[in-house]
Motif scaffolding. Sequence first.
Motif, PDB file in Angstrom:
ATOM      1  N   TYR A 243       0.831  -1.201   0.000  1.00 40.88           N
ATOM      2  CA  TYR A 243       0.000   0.000   0.000  1.00 40.88           C
ATOM      3  C   TYR A 243       0.874   1.263   0.000  1.00 40.88           C
ATOM      4  O   TYR A 243       0.687   2.172  -0.818  1.00 40.88           O
ATOM      5  CB  TYR A 243      -0.896   0.051   1.246  1.00 40.88           C
ATOM      6  N   VAL A 244       1.809   1.322   0.950  1.00 40.11           N
ATOM      7  CA  VAL A 244       2.629   2.521   1.125  1.00 40.11           C
ATOM      8  C   VAL A 244       3.527   2.754  -0.083  1.00 40.11           C
ATOM      9  O   VAL A 244       3.628   3.877  -0.606  1.00 40.11           O
ATOM     10  CB  VAL A 244       3.473   2.411   2.414  1.00 40.11           C
ATOM     11  N   GLY A 245       4.189   1.697  -0.549  1.00 39.62           N
ATOM     12  CA  GLY A 245       5.088   1.839  -1.690  1.00 39.62           C
ATOM     13  C   GLY A 245       4.357   2.268  -2.948  1.00 39.62           C
ATOM     14  O   GLY A 245       4.809   3.164  -3.678  1.00 39.62           O
ATOM     15  N   SER A 246       3.205   1.645  -3.209  1.00 40.35           N
ATOM     16  CA  SER A 246       2.436   2.002  -4.394  1.00 40.35           C
ATOM     17  C   SER A 246       1.979   3.451  -4.330  1.00 40.35           C
ATOM     18  O   SER A 246       2.102   4.211  -5.305  1.00 40.35           O
ATOM     19  CB  SER A 246       1.229   1.075  -4.523  1.00 40.35           C
ATOM     20  N   GLY A 247       1.451   3.870  -3.176  1.00 44.46           N
ATOM     21  CA  GLY A 247       0.947   5.225  -3.041  1.00 44.46           C
ATOM     22  C   GLY A 247       2.021   6.277  -3.203  1.00 44.46           C
ATOM     23  O   GLY A 247       1.873   7.230  -3.987  1.00 44.46           O
ATOM     24  N   ALA A 353       2.472  -4.071  -7.386  1.00 45.88           N
ATOM     25  CA  ALA A 353       1.895  -3.749  -6.074  1.00 45.88           C
ATOM     26  C   ALA A 353       0.461  -4.240  -5.971  1.00 45.88           C
ATOM     27  O   ALA A 353       0.055  -4.815  -4.957  1.00 45.88           O
ATOM     28  CB  ALA A 353       1.954  -2.246  -5.831  1.00 45.88           C
ATOM     29  N   ALA A 354      -0.338  -4.035  -7.027  1.00 41.53           N
ATOM     30  CA  ALA A 354      -1.719  -4.499  -7.012  1.00 41.53           C
ATOM     31  C   ALA A 354      -1.794  -6.023  -6.940  1.00 41.53           C
ATOM     32  O   ALA A 354      -2.656  -6.583  -6.257  1.00 41.53           O
ATOM     33  CB  ALA A 354      -2.459  -4.000  -8.254  1.00 41.53           C
ATOM     34  N   ALA A 355      -0.895  -6.705  -7.644  1.00 37.66           N
ATOM     35  CA  ALA A 355      -0.878  -8.172  -7.595  1.00 37.66           C
ATOM     36  C   ALA A 355      -0.552  -8.663  -6.190  1.00 37.66           C
ATOM     37  O   ALA A 355      -1.135  -9.641  -5.706  1.00 37.66           O
ATOM     38  CB  ALA A 355       0.138  -8.718  -8.597  1.00 37.66           C
ATOM     39  N   ALA A 369     -10.161  -4.246  -0.641  1.00 36.42           N
ATOM     40  CA  ALA A 369      -8.700  -4.282  -0.652  1.00 36.42           C
ATOM     41  C   ALA A 369      -8.139  -3.312  -1.684  1.00 36.42           C
ATOM     42  O   ALA A 369      -7.211  -2.540  -1.401  1.00 36.42           O
ATOM     43  CB  ALA A 369      -8.215  -5.701  -0.942  1.00 36.42           C
ATOM     44  N   PHE A 370      -8.722  -3.332  -2.882  1.00 41.52           N
ATOM     45  CA  PHE A 370      -8.256  -2.395  -3.899  1.00 41.52           C
ATOM     46  C   PHE A 370      -8.696  -0.965  -3.576  1.00 41.52           C
ATOM     47  O   PHE A 370      -8.051  -0.010  -3.999  1.00 41.52           O
ATOM     48  CB  PHE A 370      -8.754  -2.816  -5.284  1.00 41.52           C
ATOM     49  N   GLY A 371      -9.784  -0.835  -2.820  1.00 42.00           N
ATOM     50  CA  GLY A 371     -10.161   0.486  -2.333  1.00 42.00           C
ATOM     51  C   GLY A 371      -9.109   1.029  -1.376  1.00 42.00           C
ATOM     52  O   GLY A 371      -8.776   2.219  -1.404  1.00 42.00           O
ATOM     53  N   THR A 372      -8.580   0.160  -0.531  1.00 43.38           N
ATOM     54  CA  THR A 372      -7.511   0.554   0.382  1.00 43.38           C
ATOM     55  C   THR A 372      -6.267   0.953  -0.402  1.00 43.38           C
ATOM     56  O   THR A 372      -5.595   1.943  -0.072  1.00 43.38           O
ATOM     57  CB  THR A 372      -7.173  -0.600   1.348  1.00 43.38           C
ATOM     58  N   LEU A 373      -5.969   0.179  -1.448  1.00 49.29           N
ATOM     59  CA  LEU A 373      -4.828   0.507  -2.304  1.00 49.29           C
ATOM     60  C   LEU A 373      -5.051   1.844  -3.009  1.00 49.29           C
ATOM     61  O   LEU A 373      -4.144   2.679  -3.093  1.00 49.29           O
ATOM     62  CB  LEU A 373      -4.610  -0.603  -3.328  1.00 49.29           C
ATOM     63  N   THR A 374      -6.264   2.058  -3.519  1.00 51.20           N
ATOM     64  CA  THR A 374      -6.585   3.326  -4.167  1.00 51.20           C
ATOM     65  C   THR A 374      -6.497   4.484  -3.184  1.00 51.20           C
ATOM     66  O   THR A 374      -6.061   5.589  -3.533  1.00 51.20           O
ATOM     67  CB  THR A 374      -7.991   3.273  -4.784  1.00 51.20           C
ATOM     68  N   VAL A 411      11.623   6.626  -0.904  1.00 50.15           N
ATOM     69  CA  VAL A 411      10.801   6.048   0.164  1.00 50.15           C
ATOM     70  C   VAL A 411      10.029   4.816  -0.317  1.00 50.15           C
ATOM     71  O   VAL A 411      10.048   3.774   0.348  1.00 50.15           O
ATOM     72  CB  VAL A 411       9.848   7.104   0.754  1.00 50.15           C
ATOM     73  N   PRO A 412       9.319   4.852  -1.466  1.00 50.14           N
ATOM     74  CA  PRO A 412       8.655   3.623  -1.926  1.00 50.14           C
ATOM     75  C   PRO A 412       9.625   2.495  -2.230  1.00 50.14           C
ATOM     76  O   PRO A 412       9.296   1.320  -2.017  1.00 50.14           O
ATOM     77  CB  PRO A 412       7.894   4.062  -3.185  1.00 50.14           C
ATOM     78  N   ALA A 413      10.816   2.817  -2.718  1.00 53.42           N
ATOM     79  CA  ALA A 413      11.801   1.762  -2.954  1.00 53.42           C
ATOM     80  C   ALA A 413      12.110   1.026  -1.655  1.00 53.42           C
ATOM     81  O   ALA A 413      12.183  -0.212  -1.623  1.00 53.42           O
ATOM     82  CB  ALA A 413      13.077   2.351  -3.553  1.00 53.42           C
ATOM     83  N   LEU A 414      12.265   1.769  -0.578  1.00 53.82           N
ATOM     84  CA  LEU A 414      12.516   1.162   0.731  1.00 53.82           C
ATOM     85  C   LEU A 414      11.314   0.336   1.188  1.00 53.82           C
ATOM     86  O   LEU A 414      11.469  -0.764   1.737  1.00 53.82           O
ATOM     87  CB  LEU A 414      12.834   2.248   1.758  1.00 53.82           C
ATOM     88  N   ALA A 415      10.097   0.855   0.957  1.00 53.36           N
ATOM     89  CA  ALA A 415       8.894   0.117   1.353  1.00 53.36           C
ATOM     90  C   ALA A 415       8.805  -1.216   0.621  1.00 53.36           C
ATOM     91  O   ALA A 415       8.444  -2.246   1.217  1.00 53.36           O
ATOM     92  CB  ALA A 415       7.649   0.960   1.074  1.00 53.36           C
TER      93      ALA A 415
END
Length: 446
Positions: A243-247, A353-355, A369-374, A411-415
Amino acid sequence: MSIPTTADPAPGIDSPAPAVSRRYAWTVFALSFGLLLSDYMSRQVLNAVFPLLKAEWGLTDAKLGSLSGVVALAVALLTFPMSLLADRWGRVRSLVVAAVMWSLATLVCAVAAGYGEMFLGRLFVGIGEAAYGSIGIAVVLSVFPARLRATLSGAFIAGGAFGSVLGVALGGAIAQHFGWRWAFGVMAFFGLALAAAFAVVVTENRLDPRRDASDDRPEEHAKARLRSLLPQLFSSVSVVSAYVGSGLQLFIPGALLAWLPSFFNRYYHMPTAKAGVTAGLFALLIGAGMIIGGAVADRIGRTLQIRRWATAIVCSFLSLVLLTAAFRATTGTAQMLLLAAGALVSGATAGPAAAMVANLTPGAISSTAFGTLTLANSLLGLAPGSAVTGMVADHLGLLGALRLVPLIAAVPALAFVVGRRYYERDITRLTALAAPAPAQAAAATA
């Protein structure tokens, strides 16, 4: 012929194999993808007419950024509750209502008399679009085999970039020849036509012909099951990392999609239409990168799913390096090439990330779940990507703001590194929890 499925240990695969024909599955994908195009065309057409609104209404860059960012902010705030509602109320019905709302709100933008009315119209565009991406991708993945998750997720999410291409390019061309109000009007009527087609062709019964018609209390059963499964949305380190990395990674495409038209207008002295078309080509690269990233992740993760994380890690790092170099280069061919390469990889983490989110959460709550990702994508990336860049641009200039944007990729790379480290442990634990009670007992005594 039904679409076959392959074995997969992920707990996200807790529903039967798709029971629809291959042709119908691709029809569902096409209509869902078309609505996603409409979604982002309605959202991004505003960016193509930034120069016209700035000249006509005398708006600051911060106000222009707020008109773009309020849509993503509304998505961020409402996507989770509306996705949860869709899992209970019906995904198809929710999609149709959402498409009608954002299309009518775009029509309101076409007749806005000033900043306040435009802001209100854009707010309702965001409300309508709040859960479309999460519900739409859940519908698409429900009619395809699990082995295509990253590819389909990347392709579906790429619809946002392709819609941005059409919204910015067509919006700029229409605005230059007919005025900016017509640009909003065309996007609105396109969305209404697609919503009508979707409502006719796609139904809950056709999506799942094996639904138990004898169940006289389906809503009560659905509510009870949802309550028991919702804690699994955040039950592992790896899914939170996804979630964090994708966002955070989508902060970069969010800034590029919003401000490249203005960048080309100010620093390459392109007229509105040409700046819109040029920025549209870069948005196309962002979308292509999402598809390529998903396909690569599926291919290298075919035998070992943990390898999908590597795609996300590498793409985040490359976007940092390439875009930093691009915005520090002088205007010209070299800058364009670096910018193109950076745009290509900037959104390539979306599919992997979605997968991973699909693998790490139960299929019964896939919309949620995808709502949380969105929510993460919007709140951490798309909303601040446009708005924060605009605010910084008021102090440092647009180029100065864009030079800071790529730094967020660290930051997303680290996540994603953290998610990869915990993935195998988490997937084993969640698979055991998803197993039937006898199987859990056997595992406990083994």
